[in-house]
Design an enzyme around this catalytic site. Structure first.
Site, short mmCIF file in Angstrom:
data_model
loop_
_atom_site.label_atom_id
_atom_site.label_comp_id
_atom_site.label_asym_id
_atom_site.label_seq_id
_atom_site.Cartn_x
_atom_site.Cartn_y
_atom_site.Cartn_z
N GLU A 80 -0.96 -29.09 32.83
CA GLU A 80 -0.17 -30.30 32.94
C GLU A 80 -0.24 -31.13 31.66
OE1 GLU A 80 2.05 -33.58 34.59
OE2 GLU A 80 2.04 -31.40 34.65
N HIS A 83 1.69 -29.71 28.66
CA HIS A 83 3.12 -30.00 28.83
C HIS A 83 3.42 -31.44 28.41
CE1 HIS A 83 6.64 -31.03 31.63
NE2 HIS A 83 7.13 -30.31 30.66
N HIS A 142 14.05 -33.94 37.22
CA HIS A 142 13.22 -33.70 36.03
C HIS A 142 13.63 -32.40 35.35
CE1 HIS A 142 9.93 -34.66 33.47
NE2 HIS A 142 9.15 -33.68 33.86
N HIS A 254 21.77 -20.83 47.33
CA HIS A 254 21.48 -20.52 45.93
C HIS A 254 21.97 -19.10 45.59
CE1 HIS A 254 19.63 -20.55 42.05
NE2 HIS A 254 18.72 -19.66 42.35
N HIS A 312 13.25 -16.57 34.16
CA HIS A 312 14.46 -16.88 34.92
C HIS A 312 14.93 -18.30 34.60
CE1 HIS A 312 17.36 -16.09 38.02
NE2 HIS A 312 16.97 -17.11 38.77
#
Length: 351
Positions: A80, A83, A142, A254, A312
């Site tokens: 975290e 990032h 986000h 999706h 992906h």
């Protein structure tokens, strides 16, 4: 070959580096989310009250005292914080981009300002992701915010290149339909990315393990409430709060969205193929689409391998950037001076 005005060369390099950095931020964001490290640090912008992950015994004891409900997991915390560090660095580069843009009258102003606004919004969304304990609508926003920053940097990079005419031997009617198809395809791809973000945020990625749609009776299970952005309040949204039927609904939509996206991308690729100077874009679109489909199928068959799931995300972003590039190229062509179009019109009969 990329052609750049000499006065903007260093500005171009700065934007290009920032673009690469933004790709790293998106990839790290996906990695953080997929390793369940989104709450690796229960506070923001620090970690357990420190600027870095607590390491010493005193720091760890302090962290345990202030956050007794969330035991420290160093690996997740570092995922975290890494990032956050790189995202913060990107924010500083965007500030520098704005300073340099406004110091030179000839440089673009709108995109740098939009970038600065998006970085501010993205920082708020990053904070809310933690403080609202992974609320799905915030997590999805986000993701879209990160993709928006990358796209804006890419657009700025394209804008700094000297315009290249792509309308040679192209009629106005052809150019018009290319623009419509490109814009429509961008909207479709963005919608599919949002659906992917909603699927991930609600932990619905593994709810269907068979192809092409789902092993469950999804028609019976379908629940439109699964797509309500505002969900009931929970102490934490980690691991999802929706029931099985709602997750199946999200997953199936999706997949159907992926089929629609495939048709839209192939249609645009075909239109590009018909124009010799756009064929490289056509090949790029098809290649990215094939890779994205293969990664999506692998996610289902192999139960979401980490590397494949991150790829992906990144390939989806690559497909969006390819769409944005085509839209920009045909859009710039359509705004060239009117006299440039004259040779493109059909010759009128005399007399």
């Amino acid at each position: 070959m990329i052609t750049i005005n000499n006065n903007d060369r260093y500005f171009f390099y700065l934007v290009s580096f920032s673009f690469v950095l933004s790709l790293a931020v998106v990839a790290l964001g996906a990695f953080t989310r997929l390793t369940e490290a989104g709450l690796g640090c229960p506070d923001w912008p620090g970690c357990y009250g420190f600027l870095t992950v607590p390491e010493t015994e005193f720091e760890q004891q302090t962290a345990a005292a202030f956050f007794p409900q969330t035991p420290l997991e160093p690996q997740k915390a570092w995922n975290e914080m890494l990032h956050r560090y790189i995202a913060g660095m990107l924010g500083l580069f965007v500030v520098v981009i704005n300073i340099m843009a406004w110091r030179q009258p000839s440089r673009p102003k709108l995109l740098p300002v939009l970038l600065l606004v998006m970085v501010f919004i993205q920082a708020l969304l990053g904070m809310w992701t933690v403080t609202l304990v992974l609320m799905p609508v915030v997590v999805m926003a986000h993701l879209l915010g990160g993709f928006s920053i990358v796209s804006l940097l890419w657009l700025l990079r394209l804008q700094l290149q000297l315009p290249l005419s792509i309308i040679t031997n192209m009629t106005l009617k052809t150019l018009y339909w290319l623009r419509i198809a490109a814009i429509f395809s961008v909207v479709v791809v963005i919608s599919q990315i949002a659906l992917g973000g909603w699927t991930a945020a609600n932990y619905a990625a593994l709810v269907c393990s068979q192809l092409p749609i789902c092993e469950a009776d999804w028609r019976q299970l379908f629940d439109a409430k699964a797509f309500l952005l505002l969900q009931p309040q929970h102490d934490s949204y980690q691991y999802g709060v929706l029931d099985y039927g709602q997750r199946v609904s999200i997953h199936v939509v999706h997949r159907i969205g992926a089929m629609i996206t495939t048709v839209a991308v192939l249609a645009l690729a075909w239109l590009c193929w018909l124009q010799p100077l756009l064929r490289r874009y056509s090949l790029g679109l098809v290649l990215l689409l094939i890779i994205q489909i293969a990664l999506g199928v692998t996610n289902v068959v192999a139960s979401l391998p980490l590397a494949v799931a991150v790829a992906h995300n990144v390939t989806g972003l690559g497909l969006l950037l390819a769409m944005v590039t085509v839209s920009y190229r045909v859009g710039v062509g359509s705004r060239l001076p009117r006299e440039v179009y004259q040779p493109l019109k059909k010759e009128q009969p005399h007399g």
